[in-house]
Every structure is written in structure tokens, then in C-alpha cells.
Design an enzyme around this catalytic site. Structure first.
Site, PDB file in Angstrom:
ATOM      1  N   ASN A   1       0.862  -1.183   0.000  1.00 22.14           N
ATOM      2  CA  ASN A   1       0.000   0.000   0.000  1.00 22.14           C
ATOM      3  C   ASN A   1       0.899   1.233   0.000  1.00 22.14           C
ATOM      4  O   ASN A   1       1.503   1.562   1.020  1.00 22.14           O
ATOM      5  CB  ASN A   1      -0.881  -0.036   1.267  1.00 22.14           C
ATOM      6  CG  ASN A   1      -1.713   1.225   1.423  1.00 22.14           C
ATOM      7  OD1 ASN A   1      -1.831   2.024   0.496  1.00 22.14           O
ATOM      8  ND2 ASN A   1      -2.283   1.417   2.606  1.00 22.14           N
ATOM      9  N   TRP A   2       0.980   1.869  -1.150  1.00 21.65           N
ATOM     10  CA  TRP A   2       1.903   3.007  -1.280  1.00 21.65           C
ATOM     11  C   TRP A   2       1.349   4.270  -0.628  1.00 21.65           C
ATOM     12  O   TRP A   2       2.054   5.262  -0.501  1.00 21.65           O
ATOM     13  CB  TRP A   2       2.200   3.293  -2.755  1.00 21.65           C
ATOM     14  CG  TRP A   2       2.932   2.198  -3.475  1.00 21.65           C
ATOM     15  CD1 TRP A   2       3.345   0.982  -2.961  1.00 21.65           C
ATOM     16  CD2 TRP A   2       3.362   2.212  -4.842  1.00 21.65           C
ATOM     17  NE1 TRP A   2       3.984   0.245  -3.920  1.00 21.65           N
ATOM     18  CE2 TRP A   2       4.015   0.970  -5.098  1.00 21.65           C
ATOM     19  CE3 TRP A   2       3.261   3.128  -5.892  1.00 21.65           C
ATOM     20  CZ2 TRP A   2       4.554   0.650  -6.343  1.00 21.65           C
ATOM     21  CZ3 TRP A   2       3.798   2.808  -7.137  1.00 21.65           C
ATOM     22  CH2 TRP A   2       4.439   1.587  -7.358  1.00 21.65           C
ATOM     23  N   LYS A   3       0.075   4.255  -0.270  1.00 21.80           N
ATOM     24  CA  LYS A   3      -0.593   5.429   0.326  1.00 21.80           C
ATOM     25  C   LYS A   3      -0.371   6.661  -0.571  1.00 21.80           C
ATOM     26  O   LYS A   3      -0.337   6.519  -1.783  1.00 21.80           O
ATOM     27  CB  LYS A   3      -0.096   5.670   1.750  1.00 21.80           C
ATOM     28  CG  LYS A   3      -0.155   4.407   2.603  1.00 21.80           C
ATOM     29  CD  LYS A   3       0.012   4.689   4.047  1.00 21.80           C
ATOM     30  CE  LYS A   3       0.093   3.380   4.808  1.00 21.80           C
ATOM     31  NZ  LYS A   3       0.025   3.526   6.237  1.00 21.80           N
TER      32      LYS A   3
ATOM     33  N   HIS B   1      -9.352   0.770   4.922  1.00 17.07           N
ATOM     34  CA  HIS B   1      -8.078   1.016   5.619  1.00 17.07           C
ATOM     35  C   HIS B   1      -8.347   1.946   6.807  1.00 17.07           C
ATOM     36  O   HIS B   1      -9.182   2.848   6.720  1.00 17.07           O
ATOM     37  CB  HIS B   1      -7.064   1.655   4.656  1.00 17.07           C
ATOM     38  CG  HIS B   1      -5.685   1.687   5.243  1.00 17.07           C
ATOM     39  ND1 HIS B   1      -5.298   2.643   6.149  1.00 17.07           N
ATOM     40  CD2 HIS B   1      -4.616   0.868   5.079  1.00 17.07           C
ATOM     41  CE1 HIS B   1      -4.041   2.405   6.511  1.00 17.07           C
ATOM     42  NE2 HIS B   1      -3.613   1.330   5.868  1.00 17.07           N
TER      43      HIS B   1
ATOM     44  N   GLU C   1      -6.863   4.405   7.951  1.00 17.24           N
ATOM     45  CA  GLU C   1      -6.712   5.839   7.664  1.00 17.24           C
ATOM     46  C   GLU C   1      -7.972   6.396   7.006  1.00 17.24           C
ATOM     47  O   GLU C   1      -8.342   7.545   7.213  1.00 17.24           O
ATOM     48  CB  GLU C   1      -5.466   6.069   6.794  1.00 17.24           C
ATOM     49  CG  GLU C   1      -4.197   5.887   7.608  1.00 17.24           C
ATOM     50  CD  GLU C   1      -2.996   5.402   6.828  1.00 17.24           C
ATOM     51  OE1 GLU C   1      -2.996   5.486   5.588  1.00 17.24           O
ATOM     52  OE2 GLU C   1      -2.049   4.910   7.482  1.00 17.24           O
TER      53      GLU C   1
ATOM     54  N   GLU D   1      -5.086  -5.199  10.570  1.00 13.38           N
ATOM     55  CA  GLU D   1      -4.096  -4.147  10.788  1.00 13.38           C
ATOM     56  C   GLU D   1      -4.396  -3.425  12.097  1.00 13.38           C
ATOM     57  O   GLU D   1      -5.234  -2.512  12.128  1.00 13.38           O
ATOM     58  CB  GLU D   1      -4.150  -3.135   9.639  1.00 13.38           C
ATOM     59  CG  GLU D   1      -3.887  -3.734   8.278  1.00 13.38           C
ATOM     60  CD  GLU D   1      -3.318  -2.710   7.324  1.00 13.38           C
ATOM     61  OE1 GLU D   1      -2.222  -2.942   6.828  1.00 13.38           O
ATOM     62  OE2 GLU D   1      -3.960  -1.662   7.107  1.00 13.38           O
TER      63      GLU D   1
ATOM     64  N   GLY E   1       2.570   2.183  10.744  1.00 14.32           N
ATOM     65  CA  GLY E   1       3.499   3.301  10.562  1.00 14.32           C
ATOM     66  C   GLY E   1       4.176   3.736  11.856  1.00 14.32           C
ATOM     67  O   GLY E   1       4.805   4.794  11.909  1.00 14.32           O
TER      68      GLY E   1
ATOM     69  N   SER F   1       3.648  -2.166  10.369  1.00 14.99           N
ATOM     70  CA  SER F   1       5.108  -2.181  10.544  1.00 14.99           C
ATOM     71  C   SER F   1       5.738  -3.536  10.239  1.00 14.99           C
ATOM     72  O   SER F   1       6.694  -3.959  10.896  1.00 14.99           O
ATOM     73  CB  SER F   1       5.479  -1.714  11.961  1.00 14.99           C
ATOM     74  OG  SER F   1       5.008  -0.401  12.175  1.00 14.99           O
TER      75      SER F   1
ATOM     76  N   GLY G   1       2.966  -1.170   4.271  1.00 14.08           N
ATOM     77  CA  GLY G   1       2.975   0.262   3.972  1.00 14.08           C
ATOM     78  C   GLY G   1       4.385   0.728   3.666  1.00 14.08           C
ATOM     79  O   GLY G   1       4.890   0.572   2.552  1.00 14.08           O
ATOM     80  N   GLY G   2       5.046   1.288   4.669  1.00 16.13           N
ATOM     81  CA  GLY G   2       6.381   1.891   4.489  1.00 16.13           C
ATOM     82  C   GLY G   2       7.375   1.009   3.740  1.00 16.13           C
ATOM     83  O   GLY G   2       8.053   1.483   2.813  1.00 16.13           O
TER      84      GLY G   2
HETATM   85  C1  PEP Z   1      -0.657   0.037   6.156  1.00 15.69           C
HETATM   86  O1  PEP Z   1      -0.931   1.213   6.275  1.00 15.69           O
HETATM   87  O2  PEP Z   1      -1.416  -0.715   5.504  1.00 15.69           O
HETATM   88  C2  PEP Z   1       0.556  -0.443   6.795  1.00 15.69           C
HETATM   89  C3  PEP Z   1       0.629  -1.694   7.132  1.00 15.69           C
HETATM   90  O3  PEP Z   1       1.548   0.474   7.013  1.00 15.69           O
HETATM   91  P1  PEP Z   1       3.007   0.198   7.650  1.00 15.69           P
HETATM   92  O4  PEP Z   1       3.518  -1.074   7.073  1.00 15.69           O
HETATM   93  O5  PEP Z   1       3.826   1.384   7.260  1.00 15.69           O
HETATM   94  O6  PEP Z   1       2.797   0.099   9.136  1.00 15.69           O
END
Ligand code: PEP
Length: 251
Positions: free
Chosen positions: A9-11, A96, A98, A168, A174, A214, A235-236
Site C-alpha cells: 500500500n503506497w498510500k 483502511h 486511515e 491491521e 506506521g 510495521s 505500507g512503508g
Molecule cells: C498500512 O498502512 O497498511 C501499513 C501496514 O503500514 P506500515 O507497514 O507502514 O505500518
């Protein structure tokens, strides 16, 4: 048969040229992956057509990060499921945290979005997860069970073949704080039970349930070793092709 998936997920990150370069690198490095692991990238809407082009000839699937809760019409700024399939999307992420937190995504809207996505032939990655207050109050099972039922119980066993769940925990997204493999596993097992209660054991056993929060190359192996963790929503770490691929080789 349960599928193993690693989805990025590049957001709201990367410009279009940066996203195309990242997609090309992922596609090129994905050749070394075992055939039972599906890789998915979910760039921003603006990137989808160009990234679809960059992924041509590779086994990497394309996902959106969201879709509209209406089919078409006067909904300024929204992107419909048909627009997504027309540029080559196979998946969309929905729910998600967010989007739930910042954009008022409700379970009712998610039912509608899921219905539209499935009707259009898009597969859905449905995110569920408790926030820190809910975890500290010991309500994580209750919250995740309610979120899962609120959407999935409106669909059929046949529909569920096209739905992936991503657990999640919001406090892990994040933040660098990963759920332990044991913490994640007990929620994944709970989600599978919730699915089994309504749709039967076979459907639940076939369902792919991803962990997100994470997840990185250093912890993916331990997480993916759990019997109910079938991959990750990343994500990251999905913004670096090498890290993303290293996660995908952690099964
Ligand atoms: C996400 O937002 O779907 C996610 C898992 O982010 P991160 O890996 O950066 O915690």
C-alpha cells in the site's frame, strides 16, 4: 486453496515517474518468487494506468487503495469501480484505518463499496483492526469481530472467494511497533472462526488473511510462520523494492 499474498500500500507517496520506476523494479525482482505467492501493488489513483503499463508481462497484480460508494455520476473527486477495472486493476483495498479515521468510512459504506467492487469483478482487500484504546481496554477481539461481520455477513460464500482480509492493528501502522506473531495469530484465528461460523470451515480455510502494521523484512518470517497469517499488507516497507521483495520471500 489458500493463497499467500504480499500487497504494498503506497498510500499518498511517490510521484508518477517515481511510482513507475518502483513498479518496474518490483516486477523485475518478482521473477524469483515462488508461484504460490501473489504480489500486489496499490499505488495512488493517478498512477494506476502508468503502473499497469509498467507491470505488463509480470505476475504482479494491481490494486487501488479505495473506490467510490456509487456507480457513477455527480460525485466530484471520486473514482468508480469501472474506472479502476478499465485501467487494469484487479483489486481494491477497502476500509483502511486511515480512511475509517480521516474520511468517515463507515461499515455501511464499506458494504456498498464491496458490493460494487465484486460486481465489477474487482477483488477486495478489506482492512479491519482495533485502535490503541480498544486494545488497552481488552476489546480487540470484539472490535475485529464486529468489523468483520459488519461487512462479510452481507455477502455469500461465493463472494468471499474474491475477498482478502487484512488485520491491521491501528497502533502498529506506521509506528514501528509490530504486533507480536502471537498477538497477530490469535486475531487471525478469531477472524477465521468468524468466517467459519457463517460460511463453513472450508470457506474459512480458503480465506487469505494478511497482517499489516510495521511489517518489514526483519519480522515477516516470524509473522508468516503462524498458521493463520497468509502474508502481509505492507505500507512503508513497500516503497523500497528490495524490502518488499524480501518480505515476499519470507514464507
Ligand atoms: C498500512 O498502512 O497498511 C501499513 C501496514 O503500514 P506500515 O507497514 O507502514 O505500518
Amino acid at each position: 486453496m489458500r493463497k499467500y499474498i504480499v500487497a504494498g500500500n503506497w498510500k499518498m507517496n511517490t510521484t508518477v515517474p517515481e511510482g513507475v520506476a518502483l513498479a518496474k523494479e518490483v516486477a523485475q525482482k518478482a521473477h524469483s518468487l515462488p508461484a504460490n505467492v501473489e504480489l500486489i501493488v496499490a499505488p495512488p489513483f493517478t498512477h494506476l494506468a502508468c503502473v499497469a503499463d509498467a507491470l505488463k508481462g509480470s505476475a504482479v497484480a494491481l490494486s487501488a487503495q479505495n473506490c467510490a460508494d456509487h456507480e457513477k455520476g455527480a460525485y466530484t473527486g471520486e473514482v468508480s469501480v469501472k474506472m479502476l477495472t478499465s485501467v487494469g486493476c484487479q483489486y481494491t483495498i477497502l476500509g483502511h484505518s486511515e480512511r475509517r479515521q480521516y474520511y468517515g468510512e463507515t461499515d455501511e459504506k464499506l458494504v456498498e463499496k464491496t458490493r460494487l467492487a465484486l460486481e465489477a469483478g474487482l477483488k477486495v482487500i478489506l482492512c479491519v483492526g482495533e485502535n490503541l484504546d480498544e486494545r488497552e481496554a481488552g476489546k480487540h477481539f470484539e472490535v475485529v469481530t464486529a468489523q468483520t461481520k459488519a461487512v462479510l455477513y452481507n455477502f455469500t460464500a461465493e463472494d468471499l472467494m474474491h475477498v482478502v482480509i487484512a488485520y491491521e492493528p491501528v497502533w502498529a501502522i506506521g509506528t514501528g511497533k509490530t504486533a507480536t506473531a502471537a498477538q497477530a495469530e490469535e486475531i487471525h484465528a478469531c477472524i477465521r472462526t468468524v468466517v467459519a461460523e457463517k460460511f463453513g470451515k472450508e470457506v474459512a480455510d480458503d480465506m487469505t488473511i494478511l497482517y499489516g502494521g510495521s511489517c518489514k523484512p526483519s519480522n515477516a518470517k516470524e509473522l508468516f510462520a503462524e498458521p493463520d497469517i497468509d502474508g502481509g499488507l505492507i505500507g512503508g516497507a513497500a516503497l523500497k523494492a528490495d524490502d518488499f521483495i524480501a518480505i515476499a520471500t519470507s514464507f
